[in-house]
Structure formats: C-alpha cells, structure tokens
Write a protein that holds these residues in place. Structure first.
Motif, short mmCIF file in Angstrom:
data_model
loop_
_atom_site.label_atom_id
_atom_site.label_comp_id
_atom_site.label_asym_id
_atom_site.label_seq_id
_atom_site.Cartn_x
_atom_site.Cartn_y
_atom_site.Cartn_z
N SER A 113 10.26 -3.48 23.69
CA SER A 113 11.49 -3.88 24.52
C SER A 113 12.40 -2.88 24.36
CB SER A 113 11.81 -5.31 23.85
OG SER A 113 12.25 -5.19 22.69
N GLY A 114 12.54 -1.88 23.38
CA GLY A 114 13.66 -1.07 23.42
C GLY A 114 14.43 -1.17 22.01
N LYS A 115 14.10 -2.17 21.22
CA LYS A 115 14.68 -2.67 20.01
C LYS A 115 14.53 -1.53 18.88
CE LYS A 115 14.88 -6.01 16.27
NZ LYS A 115 14.06 -7.16 15.88
N PHE A 116 15.54 -1.16 18.60
CA PHE A 116 15.46 -0.09 17.31
C PHE A 116 14.65 -0.70 16.27
CE2 PHE A 116 17.23 1.66 13.24
CZ PHE A 116 16.87 2.71 13.36
N LEU A 117 13.69 0.20 15.75
CA LEU A 117 13.05 -0.21 14.47
C LEU A 117 13.24 0.67 13.23
CD1 LEU A 117 9.53 -1.04 16.06
CD2 LEU A 117 11.35 -2.80 15.48
N GLY A 118 13.33 2.01 13.52
CA GLY A 118 13.69 2.79 12.36
C GLY A 118 13.86 4.03 12.93
N LYS A 119 13.81 5.15 11.82
CA LYS A 119 13.95 6.53 12.05
C LYS A 119 13.55 7.56 10.97
CE LYS A 119 18.83 6.56 10.96
NZ LYS A 119 20.41 6.34 11.64
N TRP A 120 13.26 8.43 11.21
CA TRP A 120 13.09 9.77 10.08
C TRP A 120 13.95 10.73 10.45
CZ3 TRP A 120 7.36 9.52 12.14
CH2 TRP A 120 6.72 8.25 11.98
N ASP A 121 14.90 10.95 9.60
CA ASP A 121 15.81 12.00 10.26
C ASP A 121 16.50 12.83 9.19
OD1 ASP A 121 17.46 9.89 8.64
OD2 ASP A 121 18.77 9.86 10.36
N THR A 122 15.67 13.50 8.02
CA THR A 122 16.23 14.18 7.03
C THR A 122 16.04 15.68 7.76
OG1 THR A 122 15.41 12.39 5.42
CG2 THR A 122 16.10 14.86 4.98
N LYS A 123 16.85 16.37 7.90
CA LYS A 123 16.62 17.80 8.06
C LYS A 123 16.32 18.59 7.19
CE LYS A 123 18.90 21.86 10.35
NZ LYS A 123 20.26 22.54 10.82
N GLY A 124 15.60 19.52 7.34
CA GLY A 124 14.99 20.55 6.24
C GLY A 124 13.71 21.06 6.56
N SER A 125 13.02 21.58 5.35
CA SER A 125 11.78 22.16 5.72
C SER A 125 10.77 21.37 4.53
CB SER A 125 12.00 23.62 5.56
OG SER A 125 12.65 23.98 4.31
N GLY A 126 11.22 20.56 3.77
CA GLY A 126 10.46 19.96 2.81
C GLY A 126 9.26 19.12 3.48
N ASP A 127 8.51 18.48 2.85
CA ASP A 127 7.62 17.49 3.43
C ASP A 127 8.30 16.31 3.94
OD1 ASP A 127 5.74 18.87 2.20
OD2 ASP A 127 5.21 17.67 0.40
N GLY A 128 7.92 15.88 5.21
CA GLY A 128 8.55 14.79 5.97
C GLY A 128 9.97 15.08 6.43
N GLU A 129 10.38 16.29 6.24
CA GLU A 129 11.61 16.72 6.92
C GLU A 129 11.35 17.47 8.27
OE1 GLU A 129 14.16 17.09 2.55
OE2 GLU A 129 13.53 19.07 3.56
N PHE A 130 12.50 17.53 9.10
CA PHE A 130 12.36 18.40 10.15
C PHE A 130 13.39 19.33 10.51
CE2 PHE A 130 10.56 14.11 10.82
CZ PHE A 130 9.35 14.11 11.09
N ASN A 131 12.97 20.33 11.28
CA ASN A 131 13.78 21.12 12.02
C ASN A 131 13.50 21.35 13.29
OD1 ASN A 131 15.72 23.18 12.54
ND2 ASN A 131 15.27 24.66 10.84
N GLY A 132 14.19 20.60 14.17
CA GLY A 132 13.79 20.70 15.60
C GLY A 132 12.42 20.07 15.91
N PRO A 133 12.27 18.84 15.76
CA PRO A 133 10.90 18.24 16.07
C PRO A 133 10.79 18.10 17.66
CG PRO A 133 12.49 16.33 15.32
CD PRO A 133 13.17 17.78 14.91
N ALA A 134 9.91 18.28 18.08
CA ALA A 134 9.57 18.52 19.53
C ALA A 134 8.32 17.66 19.93
CB ALA A 134 9.06 20.12 19.99
N GLY A 135 7.14 18.32 20.10
CA GLY A 135 6.04 17.10 20.55
C GLY A 135 5.51 16.33 19.58
N ILE A 136 5.02 15.23 20.22
CA ILE A 136 4.46 14.25 19.03
C ILE A 136 3.30 13.52 19.70
CG2 ILE A 136 5.93 12.34 20.18
CD1 ILE A 136 6.17 11.11 17.20
N ALA A 137 2.45 13.27 18.76
CA ALA A 137 0.92 12.54 19.40
C ALA A 137 0.84 11.61 18.06
CB ALA A 137 -0.07 13.53 19.76
#
Lengths: 342, 469
Positions: A113-137
């Motif tokens: 329904s579009g309700k916000f549930l959560g986010k993963w948003d740590t920038k970096g290069s460690g486990d679980g961190e992102f730098n420019g997340p693009a595709g997702i499956a």
C-alpha cells in the motif's frame, strides 16, 4: 504481430502503457523499473529527471484496463518516503517492495500500500553497506541480491537485511564488474548480473560462483553496448536490455541468440486520450511517418530512437510477470511495452 | 622554459580553448607553439566524459527534454575535452548562427546542430553554410518550414545574408527574395507535426521526437533567379556557392573570428591581421582551418597588445574556472546549475536572446553579471578539495616558505600567468600578509594553511584582470 526470429522462439507484441507527464497522477516520468504485486498490480518506479525531482514516486497501474490506481513516495529528499536517484525495485514473497536508491545508498522497504516499513542505508564498503545500490532481485527463497555498483560487487541479504554474503571486485575478468546495474535470478536460484560497462551479463550460483558469461562489445547478435537489465523465464530463456543499442536480445539457456526486439510501441490508452482532446496534433501525427529513414550522421541507435517513437529509447529494465509476459521499461519515452511468448 | 614561453602558451590556450593548468602549459611549451596550434586545428581524440556515463547518471541529458540538460551536456564536453578548440570554435559558430531553445522546444536538435559545428566548423565555409541551411533547428528557428514554392518566407534568406555571411549593405531586397526562393522545399521530416509540437511545447504522448532534414522537391521553386548579379535556376547550394565567393563574406567571417579569438576592438594591427586572414580564406578555397592558423600564428596574436584584450564570455569564464579547479570531471549532481550560472551571467548555452546572438565584449560585464561571475569562480577556487586546486597546493608545498609577496606572485603565476596592476597586487598582498609567511610543509588537507591558498586564489579570481582573456 510476430517479431523477427531465427528459431521457433517468438514474442508477440501486446501493448504499450504510459504517457509523459509533468505532474502527479496518471503518467510516468522517466520510469526505471516495474514490479508486480501478488494481486497482479504493476508498480512503476518514476526515476525523474533533475527538473522534476519533486515528482519522484512509485505509480501503480493495471495492465488490462490501464487504470492508474494510485501512487506513493513524496519526491526528492532524505525522508523515508523520499528518493534521490531511485533505480530498481523487487517484491518479496510477503508483498513487501524493496526500492534501491543509488545516491541515497539506500534500500527502502514499503508494503504494497506504499507504507514505509524500513530501510538499509549505511554508506560504505563493509558487509551490508552500500555505495550506489542499483539492481535488485529477490529469489523464491526470499534471498535479496543487491548490485552494489561502486563497490563492484553483489551483496546477498535476508529480507530482514542480514548480510549473507557477497562477491565481485573491479575488473573485466570472470566474477569482476565494471559499474554493474541490473540483476535477476532464475528458477534454480542462479543469479544473472548486467555487467554494464563490460558489455556482458554474468551468471553465478546463489553463492556467487562464476558459471558463465554472455556477450561482448558490439552491435551484432550476441553483442552488447552497456546492458542494463536481465530477466530469465521458467524455460531458461534470458532477456537482456541492451541499453546502449536501444534493444532487447533474447538467448536460450545455453546462450544461443534467439531474437532481438527494437520496439513497436503503439498508442496507450492514456496516449489516445491525450490525442483525442488535441485533434490538431492527432491530425498532423497521422500524416507523419514516425519510423523515418535518417541521414548517416544520425544513424546510431540513440539518435534513431530519439527520432523513431515506436522504438525502445532508454530501455533500462526488463522484467517478467507471473504469466511470463515481458515488460520493457523505457526511461526516455515514459512508458513500458509488453510482449508475450507466442 | 622561459616565463615568456609559458605566458604565450597560456594566451593561446585561453583563446583557442578555456585556459590550461600549469602542467598542461609546460607540456605544450615542450611541444612548441606552432605544433600546438596544429594539434588544436586537428582535433582527433577529445577523450571527453563518455556519453554512456553521462546518460546513465543524468537522465535529463539522456532524454534532453529541456534546454538545461542539453546545455549541461555541452558543458561536460567543454570541461573534459582534450581538444578545446573544437569546442571553442563550436561556441563561436553558436554565437554567430545563434539558434535558441525558446522557439524550438527541442533541445536535442540544438545539440545535433552543435555536433554539426564540430564536424564542419573548421572545413570549407560553403559546406558549413549548406549544412546550416539543412539544420532542422535552424529551419524551425527561422521559419524555413514556412518557405514554400507558392508563398515564400524570407526570414532565413534574410538572416543568411545579413547575419551569417555578407553583412548588411552588401545585398539588395531582391537578393533576399531570390535567396528565399532558392531555399524553398528545404524543410524537416514530418514538418507539420513537428512544428505544431514545437509551438505547443508538447512532450506528449511519449516525449520529444527529434528532427531530421527533408527536401521536398515538389515544394521547391526551380525557376530562374538572379542573385548578386548572377542568373540561373539556383537551388540553395548554388546560392551558398555564390555567397562564399564574395569579398564581403570573407571580411565578415574573418572579422568575427578575429573579434572572438583575438581582440574585442580592432586597431590598425588588427585590420592588417584580418586582411591576412582574408587572403588565406581565398587562397585555401574558403577553408576555416587555414584562416585560424593564420590568426594564431600572426605577430599580432602573439603580441603583448593582444594579451588580455578580450572580456571573457560567461561560458568561457565558467568552463575556464571549472577546468582550473578540476571539478565536474565525473558525473556530478548540479552540473545543470553550472549551466544556469552562465545564464545568470548573461549567456545561456543554446538559449541566445535572438538570432543576433549575444552582445559580447565589455557588455558582458554589467554590475549584476559581475557579482555572479566573481562568486562562481571564487567558489570553485576556494574549495581546496577540488583536484585542480590541490595541484596548485601540491606545487606550492614543494617550494618552501613563501613571504606574502612571493605567495601572491606565485599564485598569480600558477593561475595564468595572470598580469595584474600594482594596485591589485598590493591588495592581494595585504590580504595574505596579516598571517605572515606561509609554509605548506606538513600540511593536512583542508587545514588553515591550505585554506589561505584557497582564499588567495579565490580573491585573485575576483580581480578585474581575471575577467579578461
């Protein structure tokens, strides 16, 4: 109407959905991806150009009637329901929608329904961190694969965001990436990555073991220019958005070329509504040849697509719905075209 | 390597390009002046930021729905090219054959026009003018799609003679009519639909549809025409061939090139240089490249009086500052804002105020524009994180302790070399003097010592002298 084919594999054009817009509501603005909820609604990610960032959102439509069912997301910003450069989306088995944002370095999770549930948003290069997340499956076991483009890797996570593994490094060898973009999984759980600037698609096991590579640089069959996305159907046919060549190519499970699509968009219902209330445009449009022969200096895929409205222009995403229908999302034309197996 | 050699090379690169870093100047001095001129005249490998990268990270530059995205796309090209004369000359043609977004609502056609300037801008003038006459953006801009066999529209024919080649006073009203007749049938594909979309600024249903040239033979007036004293069943190509043979055309084009590349004002030495350029024009069968060679290798161009004799145009100023700072060399959010800054300074790329282009020279610098110019450049050069600024700091770091006077002299040297008045120099020295001598030994990125350098560069960029090329 069937497309050109070199085998028994054929795709029929079904329809086009979309319309350019400069406001909220019906229409798309540089759509980048589609995702399908369990009830068959189509969620469309509006990436938006820099002049319309305040209109970033996810629109919801149905395919048969082309009804605009609603939208969520509140434009550009750092809020939980805002974006900066949203790239791709996928649903998990619980109908939760995961949206990547390459400039917020974030994956945001919404319900259907579009309700916000959560986010993963740590920038970096460690486990679980992102730098420019693009595709997702997200595969059938709810493993989440995120293309972490500037870290030249794919990360595997649970739907709760727990880190499960990763693979990849910069380069052009097997298992290496150069600005990767799209990702998908097949029915066996293998992972396909559009290795954008290496002009190929790589296939991996669910653990990241290299299996195969499709393609090389070029414009011929089996060649790519900056592939952006990949989808695999239940029979193992591989559909690749050959973004820089402004086309889609299809291969069988062994990598044998099957056919290419250049696009054949027709007027969507919304386009028809627009032209019906603008009869002067409709009249001169009907006098026009929208698939013209162009002079040599304009004879490149990008130029051709900029002047040939039915063709794909900026095909950023290929996705298959539950019925195996192919959705090709075109950023520059604000629409998606739908095809199905004959 | 003498300071004079560096200063002369800096002058060439300011005029034939957008300025150059000290590293580039030193490398080019090693090549030799005339070899550098030849390299500039033969652009082969620009190595600019690739289109695929731009389109992936800048949706507005992939679609080019609006002028800002298209202007930003060209800015990237100017900022990152290794063939700066190719871009500078395209900017010249854009100024002379000024075509603007506000009537077209079709940014890609303008970008395609600029690409045409890259292809033909240094070649023979006849080809350039024929391509200009076939250019879809120009066709809509000056209504040649409304120029029909049985009902001529003189707009393009008039401007071709008045603003693009001969100059006023060198043709008659009858010549204009005959010229217009010769260009009947020169239109664009799907002209009726495209003109309607342009007039309505329509992006519907599926965004812009770009344009291409189309010749409609049935709409061309193939009858006999008399133009500039010659008679025949002229088509547009024939008209252009007559135009480029005229002395008035040679004078017009050479004068405009001189004013863009050499000096805003034309003195006696300038007149002699223009005469040499005109001779080259006719000797080379109307080629632009040899004309530019004559100009850049002339004694006048190399002389002291030609140095800092032009006011930098806004785009020159912006691109020069960004190239010096080393910013915006990779996809950077805000590049459209850089294009906007040039608009605020009075020069919106692809958005000239009229077919007459911009009023250049001292008219660039009114008080409002000056504030914008100073603020933009100061912001770029004050940022010690910018790669180009870091290179300057790194050079200074290896050169020991600087007195305030030595620091000012060295920074002015590395920024140009820039020539400033004694009064300006004294002001700059006063700015840095209160903190005493400067040593960058053991400096940390972004520390106070580095910020002093950034501050000085920023202040130096706000001087009157920096506004000149």
């Amino acid at each position: 109407m069937s497309t050109h084919t070199t085998s028994t594999f054929t795709l029929d054009y079904v329809k086009t959905v979309g319309l350019a817009t400069n406001q909220i509501g019906r229409g798309f603005i540089n759509p980048y991806d589609v995702a399908f909820s369990r009830d068959g609604r189509i969620f469309v990610l509006n990436h938006c150009d820099s002049a319309r960032k305040n209109l970033m959102r996810v629109g919801i439509v149905d395919l048969d009637e082309e009804e605009y069912l609603g939208e969520f997301g509140k434009g550009s910003g750092t809020g939980d329901d805002q974006f900066n450069s949203p790239v791709a989306m996928a649903f998990d088995s619980q109908d939760r929608l995961y949206v990547t944002d390459e400039l917020h370095h974030r994956v945001t999770i919404f319900d259907a329904s579009g309700k916000f549930l959560g986010k993963w948003d740590t920038k970096g290069s460690g486990d679980g961190e992102f730098n420019g997340p693009a595709g997702i499956a997200i595969d059938q076991q709810d493993n989440v694969y995120v293309v972490d483009q500037h870290n030249s890797r794919v990360q595997k996570l649970t739907t709760a965001g727990e880190y499960l593994g990763q693979w990849g490094e910069p380069g052009d060898g097997n298992g290496q990436f150069n600005l990767p973009w799209g990702v998908t999984t097949d029915s066996a759980g293998d992972v396909y990555v559009a290795d954008w600037r290496n002009d190929r698609v790589q296939k991996f096991s669910p653990e990241g073991k290299f299996i195969a590579s499709f393609g090389e640089s070029g414009t011929g069959e089996g060649q790519f220019h900056r592939p952006s996305a990949v989808a695999v159907d239940l029979q193992g046919y591989v559909y690749i958005a050959d973004w820089g060549n402004e086309r889609v190519q299809v291969f069988d499970a062994n990598g044998a070329f099957q056919l290419e699509l250049r696009g054949q968009a027709t007027e969507s219902r919304w386009a028809g509504d627009y032209l019906n209330v603008n009869p002067d445009e409709k009249r001169t449009r009907e006098m026009s040849n929208l698939i013209p022969d162009l002079p040599p200096h304009l004879n490149t895929p990008h130029h051709i697509s900029s002047q040939t409205e039915p063709y794909f222009w900026g095909p950023v995403s290929v996705r298959l719905d539950g019925q195996g229908r192919l959705f090709v999302t075109e950023s520059n034309r604000h629409r998606f075209q739908v095809y199905q197996r004959s | 390597m003498s300071n004079q050699d560096i200063a002369l090379m800096a002058h060439l690169m300011r005029r034939a390009g957008f300025g150059a870093s000290r590293d580039e100047l030193e490398a080019r001095v090693e090549m030799g002046y005339e070899a550098v001129v030849e390299e500039l005249l033969h652009p082969t490998d620009p190595q600019n930021l690739p289109d695929d990268i731009i389109r992936r990270y800048h949706t507005e530059q992939a679609e080019m729905r609006l002028a800002d995205g298209a202007a930003a796309y060209w800015l990237y090209r100017m900022i990152t090219t290794r063939c700066p004369l190719e871009e500078k000359l395209s900017l010249f043609w854009h100024s002379l054959f000024a075509t603007g977004y506000n009537k077209l609502n079709q940014a890609r056609a303008l970008v395609n026009q600029i690409e045409m300037f890259r292809r033909h801008g240094m070649g023979d003038l006849a080809t350039l003018l024929v391509e200009l006459s076939k250019d879809p953006a120009m066709i809509i801009w000056l209504d040649n799609n409304e120029n029909h066999k049985d009902s001529i529209n003189e707009n393009f024919g008039r401007e071709l003679l008045e603003l693009f080649s001969l100059g006023i006073g060198n043709y008659t009203e009858d010549d204009i009519k005959e010229c217009a007749r010769a260009f009947t049938g020169w239109t664009l594909g799907n002209a009726e639909y495209m003109a309607m979309r342009a007039a309505r600024d329509s992006i519907w249903p599926y965004s812009r549809i770009s344009w291409f040239y189309e010749y409609r033979e049935a709409d061309h007036d193939d009858g006999e025409k008399t133009f500039l004293g010659e008679t025949g069943r002229f088509n547009g190509q024939d008209i252009v061939e007559i135009i480029v043979r005229q002395e008035a055309t040679a004078r017009f084009i050479c004068t405009r090139l001189f004013q863009f590349f050499a000096a805003d004002e034309i003195d006696e030495g300038g007149e002699k240089t223009i005469a040499s350029m005109m001779k080259t024009y006719f000797d080379s069968n109307h080629e632009i490249r040899p004309v530019l060679r004559t100009l850049f290798n002339s004694g006048y161009f190399k002389s002291d009086e030609a140095r800092f004799a032009r006011v930098k145009g806004p785009v020159e100023l912006v691109v020069g500052a960004v190239r010096m700072a080393g910013s915006y060399h990779t996809p950077t959010q805000g590049i459209e804002q850089v294009a906007r800054q040039a608009v605020y300074m009075g020069q919106g790329l692809l958005q000239p105020p009229s077919v007459e282009g911009w009023h250049e020279g001292i008219e660039w610098v009114d008080s409002g524009a000056l504030v914008e110019r100073v603020n933009f450049v100061a912001h770029e050069l004050a940022n010690v994180e910018n790669p180009g600024v870091r290179k300057i700091i790194d050079r200074l770091a290896g050169e020991g302790v600087f007195s305030p006077e030595a620091l000012v002299d060295r920074c002015l040297d590395l920024m140009g070399p820039m020539e400033v008045s004694e009064e300006t120099r004294a002001s700059l020295v006063e700015y840095v003097a209160h903190q005493g001598d400067l040593s960058l030994a053991g400096h940390q990125q972004g520390d106070d010592a580095e910020k002093r350098v950034g501050g000085l560069l920023s202040l130096a960029s706000s001087t009157k002298e920096y506004q000149l090329a």
